[in-house]
Design an enzyme around this catalytic site. Structure first.
Site, PDB file in Angstrom:
ATOM      1  N   ASP A  34       0.538  -1.646  -0.061  1.00 26.26           N
ATOM      2  CA  ASP A  34      -0.030   0.141  -0.314  1.00 26.26           C
ATOM      3  C   ASP A  34       1.017   1.236  -0.212  1.00 26.26           C
ATOM      4  O   ASP A  34       1.819   1.241   0.190  1.00 26.26           O
ATOM      5  CB  ASP A  34      -0.383   0.046   1.444  1.00 26.26           C
ATOM      6  CG  ASP A  34      -2.120   0.869   0.716  1.00 26.26           C
ATOM      7  OD1 ASP A  34      -2.112   1.549  -0.148  1.00 26.26           O
ATOM      8  OD2 ASP A  34      -3.200   0.767   1.895  1.00 26.26           O
ATOM      9  N   GLY A  35       0.585   2.689  -0.856  1.00 29.21           N
ATOM     10  CA  GLY A  35       0.731   3.860  -0.262  1.00 29.21           C
ATOM     11  C   GLY A  35       1.782   3.897  -1.571  1.00 29.21           C
ATOM     12  O   GLY A  35       1.886   4.809  -1.895  1.00 29.21           O
ATOM     13  N   ASN A  36       1.432   3.526  -2.573  1.00 32.86           N
ATOM     14  CA  ASN A  36       1.717   3.573  -4.451  1.00 32.86           C
ATOM     15  C   ASN A  36       1.329   4.860  -4.019  1.00 32.86           C
ATOM     16  O   ASN A  36       2.432   5.998  -4.738  1.00 32.86           O
ATOM     17  CB  ASN A  36       1.522   3.700  -5.314  1.00 32.86           C
ATOM     18  CG  ASN A  36       2.748   1.316  -5.118  1.00 32.86           C
ATOM     19  OD1 ASN A  36       3.292   1.130  -4.492  1.00 32.86           O
ATOM     20  ND2 ASN A  36       1.221   1.054  -5.294  1.00 32.86           N
ATOM     21  N   ARG A  38       0.618   7.252  -3.017  1.00 30.55           N
ATOM     22  CA  ARG A  38       0.427   8.718  -1.532  1.00 30.55           C
ATOM     23  C   ARG A  38       1.822   8.665  -2.269  1.00 30.55           C
ATOM     24  O   ARG A  38       2.264  10.283  -1.968  1.00 30.55           O
ATOM     25  CB  ARG A  38       0.475   8.355  -0.738  1.00 30.55           C
ATOM     26  CG  ARG A  38      -1.418   8.708   0.253  1.00 30.55           C
ATOM     27  CD  ARG A  38      -1.273   8.408   1.501  1.00 30.55           C
ATOM     28  NE  ARG A  38      -1.967   6.319   1.364  1.00 30.55           N
ATOM     29  CZ  ARG A  38      -1.345   5.464   2.125  1.00 30.55           C
ATOM     30  NH1 ARG A  38      -1.084   6.060   3.332  1.00 30.55           N
ATOM     31  NH2 ARG A  38      -1.967   4.462   1.590  1.00 30.55           N
ATOM     32  N   TRP A  39       2.775   7.742  -2.453  1.00 24.32           N
ATOM     33  CA  TRP A  39       4.466   8.070  -2.655  1.00 24.32           C
ATOM     34  C   TRP A  39       4.702   8.987  -3.775  1.00 24.32           C
ATOM     35  O   TRP A  39       4.778  10.209  -4.070  1.00 24.32           O
ATOM     36  CB  TRP A  39       4.952   6.526  -3.481  1.00 24.32           C
ATOM     37  CG  TRP A  39       6.442   6.779  -3.228  1.00 24.32           C
ATOM     38  CD1 TRP A  39       7.569   6.603  -2.261  1.00 24.32           C
ATOM     39  CD2 TRP A  39       6.998   6.998  -4.193  1.00 24.32           C
ATOM     40  NE1 TRP A  39       8.782   6.860  -3.338  1.00 24.32           N
ATOM     41  CE2 TRP A  39       8.087   6.834  -3.943  1.00 24.32           C
ATOM     42  CE3 TRP A  39       7.076   6.868  -5.997  1.00 24.32           C
ATOM     43  CZ2 TRP A  39       8.872   6.697  -5.619  1.00 24.32           C
ATOM     44  CZ3 TRP A  39       7.026   7.136  -6.761  1.00 24.32           C
ATOM     45  CH2 TRP A  39       8.693   6.262  -6.975  1.00 24.32           C
ATOM     46  N   HIS A  51       2.702   2.770  -9.238  1.00 21.61           N
ATOM     47  CA  HIS A  51       2.506   1.266  -8.882  1.00 21.61           C
ATOM     48  C   HIS A  51       3.734   1.504  -9.986  1.00 21.61           C
ATOM     49  O   HIS A  51       4.301   0.229  -9.615  1.00 21.61           O
ATOM     50  CB  HIS A  51       0.999   1.234  -9.572  1.00 21.61           C
ATOM     51  CG  HIS A  51       0.169   1.919  -9.393  1.00 21.61           C
ATOM     52  ND1 HIS A  51      -0.247   1.364  -8.059  1.00 21.61           N
ATOM     53  CD2 HIS A  51      -0.928   2.398  -9.773  1.00 21.61           C
ATOM     54  CE1 HIS A  51      -1.611   2.110  -7.445  1.00 21.61           C
ATOM     55  NE2 HIS A  51      -1.926   3.185  -8.818  1.00 21.61           N
ATOM     56  N   SER A  79      -7.245  -5.666  -5.908  1.00 27.55           N
ATOM     57  CA  SER A  79      -8.870  -6.594  -5.012  1.00 27.55           C
ATOM     58  C   SER A  79      -9.692  -6.389  -5.988  1.00 27.55           C
ATOM     59  O   SER A  79      -9.370  -6.058  -6.426  1.00 27.55           O
ATOM     60  CB  SER A  79      -8.590  -5.734  -4.137  1.00 27.55           C
ATOM     61  OG  SER A  79      -9.079  -4.314  -4.275  1.00 27.55           O
ATOM     62  N   GLU A  81     -12.406  -5.656  -4.763  1.00 28.61           N
ATOM     63  CA  GLU A  81     -12.419  -3.685  -4.983  1.00 28.61           C
ATOM     64  C   GLU A  81     -12.119  -2.610  -5.949  1.00 28.61           C
ATOM     65  O   GLU A  81     -12.447  -1.339  -6.248  1.00 28.61           O
ATOM     66  CB  GLU A  81     -12.467  -3.026  -3.516  1.00 28.61           C
ATOM     67  CG  GLU A  81     -13.891  -3.632  -2.444  1.00 28.61           C
ATOM     68  CD  GLU A  81     -12.985  -5.419  -2.218  1.00 28.61           C
ATOM     69  OE1 GLU A  81     -11.740  -5.773  -1.841  1.00 28.61           O
ATOM     70  OE2 GLU A  81     -14.208  -6.044  -1.724  1.00 28.61           O
ATOM     71  N   LEU A 145      11.998 -20.609  -3.533  1.00 19.68           N
ATOM     72  CA  LEU A 145      10.599 -20.006  -3.066  1.00 19.68           C
ATOM     73  C   LEU A 145       8.844 -19.995  -3.713  1.00 19.68           C
ATOM     74  O   LEU A 145       9.048 -19.501  -5.482  1.00 19.68           O
ATOM     75  CB  LEU A 145      10.738 -18.771  -2.931  1.00 19.68           C
ATOM     76  CG  LEU A 145       9.562 -17.139  -2.620  1.00 19.68           C
ATOM     77  CD1 LEU A 145       9.609 -16.944  -1.050  1.00 19.68           C
ATOM     78  CD2 LEU A 145      10.307 -15.653  -3.870  1.00 19.68           C
ATOM     79  N   ARG A 208      -5.251  -2.299   8.365  1.00 19.17           N
ATOM     80  CA  ARG A 208      -6.732  -3.316   8.382  1.00 19.17           C
ATOM     81  C   ARG A 208      -6.302  -3.955   7.360  1.00 19.17           C
ATOM     82  O   ARG A 208      -5.398  -3.600   6.362  1.00 19.17           O
ATOM     83  CB  ARG A 208      -7.649  -1.780   7.971  1.00 19.17           C
ATOM     84  CG  ARG A 208      -7.219  -1.225   6.430  1.00 19.17           C
ATOM     85  CD  ARG A 208      -8.737  -0.084   5.712  1.00 19.17           C
ATOM     86  NE  ARG A 208      -8.248   0.543   5.380  1.00 19.17           N
ATOM     87  CZ  ARG A 208      -7.807   1.770   5.001  1.00 19.17           C
ATOM     88  NH1 ARG A 208      -8.286   2.393   6.448  1.00 19.17           N
ATOM     89  NH2 ARG A 208      -7.240   2.813   3.870  1.00 19.17           N
ATOM     90  N   LEU A 209      -7.486  -4.395   7.338  1.00 17.72           N
ATOM     91  CA  LEU A 209      -6.917  -5.936   6.267  1.00 17.72           C
ATOM     92  C   LEU A 209      -7.498  -5.461   5.251  1.00 17.72           C
ATOM     93  O   LEU A 209      -7.089  -6.664   3.856  1.00 17.72           O
ATOM     94  CB  LEU A 209      -7.858  -7.334   7.486  1.00 17.72           C
ATOM     95  CG  LEU A 209      -7.121  -7.501   7.816  1.00 17.72           C
ATOM     96  CD1 LEU A 209      -7.997  -9.228   8.809  1.00 17.72           C
ATOM     97  CD2 LEU A 209      -5.439  -8.699   7.809  1.00 17.72           C
TER      98      LEU A 209
HETATM   99  C1  FPP Z   1      -1.624   0.402  -3.157  1.00 16.21           C
HETATM  100  O1  FPP Z   1      -1.533   1.369  -2.739  1.00 16.21           O
HETATM  101  C2  FPP Z   1      -1.419  -0.798  -4.622  1.00 16.21           C
HETATM  102  C3  FPP Z   1      -2.497  -1.296  -5.184  1.00 16.21           C
HETATM  103  C4  FPP Z   1      -3.761  -1.409  -5.547  1.00 16.21           C
HETATM  104  C5  FPP Z   1      -1.665  -1.567  -6.570  1.00 16.21           C
HETATM  105  C6  FPP Z   1      -0.089  -2.918  -5.978  1.00 16.21           C
HETATM  106  C7  FPP Z   1       0.472  -3.345  -7.010  1.00 16.21           C
HETATM  107  C8  FPP Z   1       1.466  -3.016  -6.891  1.00 16.21           C
HETATM  108  C9  FPP Z   1       2.686  -2.640  -6.204  1.00 16.21           C
HETATM  109  C10 FPP Z   1       2.311  -3.387  -8.514  1.00 16.21           C
HETATM  110  C11 FPP Z   1       1.991  -4.906  -9.002  1.00 16.21           C
HETATM  111  C12 FPP Z   1       2.913  -5.683  -9.373  1.00 16.21           C
HETATM  112  C13 FPP Z   1       2.710  -6.627  -9.600  1.00 16.21           C
HETATM  113  C14 FPP Z   1       4.579  -7.484 -10.432  1.00 16.21           C
HETATM  114  C15 FPP Z   1       1.883  -7.513 -10.202  1.00 16.21           C
HETATM  115  P1  FPP Z   1      -2.171   2.873  -3.680  1.00 16.21           P
HETATM  116  O2  FPP Z   1      -2.652   3.248  -4.897  1.00 16.21           O
HETATM  117  O3  FPP Z   1      -3.448   2.404  -3.113  1.00 16.21           O
HETATM  118  O4  FPP Z   1      -1.882   3.521  -2.632  1.00 16.21           O
HETATM  119  P2  FPP Z   1      -2.624   4.728  -1.960  1.00 16.21           P
HETATM  120  O5  FPP Z   1      -3.623   4.628  -0.762  1.00 16.21           O
HETATM  121  O6  FPP Z   1      -1.343   5.461  -1.268  1.00 16.21           O
HETATM  122  O7  FPP Z   1      -3.657   5.558  -3.151  1.00 16.21           O
END
Ligand code: FPP
Length: 254
Positions: A34-36, A38-39, A51, A79, A81, A145, A208-209
């Site tokens: 999580d946090g892509n 916001r980053w 992402h 997810s 959602e 793995l 949270r989950l």
């Molecule tokens: C949540 O961050 C992240 C996701 C919903 C996507 C996660 C996906 C990746 C990290 C890349 C996946 C890579 C592969 C190889 C499948 P958010 O966008 O909800 O962040 P935010 O809460 O800060 O908006």
């Protein structure tokens, strides 16, 4: 005690400073990445840049987990959602598994990593599903793995699907209601050949989950960190395992 863990010669280990007990490495680690967004915002970039950067973290943490001897790593990549997000973002997220697997398949093979996925696979775009299935076939005989992507995954949907399948067995009189116990029911979950996670990590400060592995996380240790997923490093990962090693798991006992 594990001291040096990074096996690729060309890369200097950034987790070599840490000391972990080699006899207590979690067998299965599940991660809510999580946090892509916001980053990216913090850096003045579009969400999809977050992402893309998150995908690099997937690689880093996969290799770290492999080096540490973790047996299963489940990553929550999309997810049930997440379809509510803007179409552009959904389309981008659905391309990431393909990009990742095409770029990394050789290294995954070299490191004996086996790719799997769980989720509502039939409703994924054909190209996303095909990319993961190709990687699954290619890595099927690898014994290191297990990298398990949760794609279009929802814990409640998984439970409902399992209940439906078990109920239909009862309806057809193939089993009796009393045959249903935890072990039996678990075998109808999508994670059937994978033991329950020992450790759940969620990045970005959310606690949270979010509908993730509701059945399987019953006795897992939870680790939350404020670090955004794109910045989650091997050292952060090792710190999570160190914290896990400090905990006493009692599974309801004393
Ligand atoms: C949540 O961050 C992240 C996701 C919903 C996507 C996660 C996906 C990746 C990290 C890349 C996946 C890579 C592969 C190889 C499948 P958010 O966008 O909800 O962040 P935010 O809460 O800060 O908006």
């Amino acid at each position: 005690m594990i001291k040096r863990l990074w096996s690729r010669k060309e890369e200097k280990s950034s987790i070599s400073e840490h000391t972990l007990k080699s006899d207590n490495i979690p067998v299965h680690i599940a991660i809510i990445m999580d946090g892509n967004g916001r980053w990216a915002k913090k850096k003045g970039l579009p969400r999809i840049a977050g992402h893309r950067s998150g995908m690099k973290t997937v690689k880093r943490i996969t290799m770290a987990a492999s080096d540490l001897g973790v047996k299963y790593l489940t990553m929550y990549a999309f997810s049930t959602e997440n379809w509510k997000r803007p179409k552009e973002e959904v389309d981008f997220l659905m391309k990431l598994p393909q990009q990742f697997l095409e770029m990394e398949i050789d290294e995954l093979m070299e490191n004996n990593v086996q790719v799997r996925m769980m989720g509502d696979i039939k409703n994924l775009p054909a190209h996303t599903r095909a990319a993961v299935e190709v990687a699954m076939r290619k890595t099927a005989n690898n014994t290191g793995l297990v990298l398990n992507f949760a794609l279009n995954y929802g814990g409640r949907l998984e439970l409902i699907e399992a209940v439906k399948r078990v109920a239909s067995l009862v309806e057809k009189k193939e089993i009796k209601i009393d045959d249903i116990n935890e072990e039996f029911f678990s075998s109808y979950m999508q994670s059937q050949q994978i033991p329950d996670p020992d450790l759940l990590i969620r990045t970005s400060g959310e606690v949270r989950l979010s509908n993730f592995m509701l059945w399987q996380l019953a006795y897992s240790e939870f680790y939350f960190t404020d670090v955004y997923w794109p910045e989650f490093s091997e050292e952060h990962f090792t710190a999570a395992i160190q914290e896990y090693q400090r905990r006493a798991r009692r599974f309801g006992g004393v």
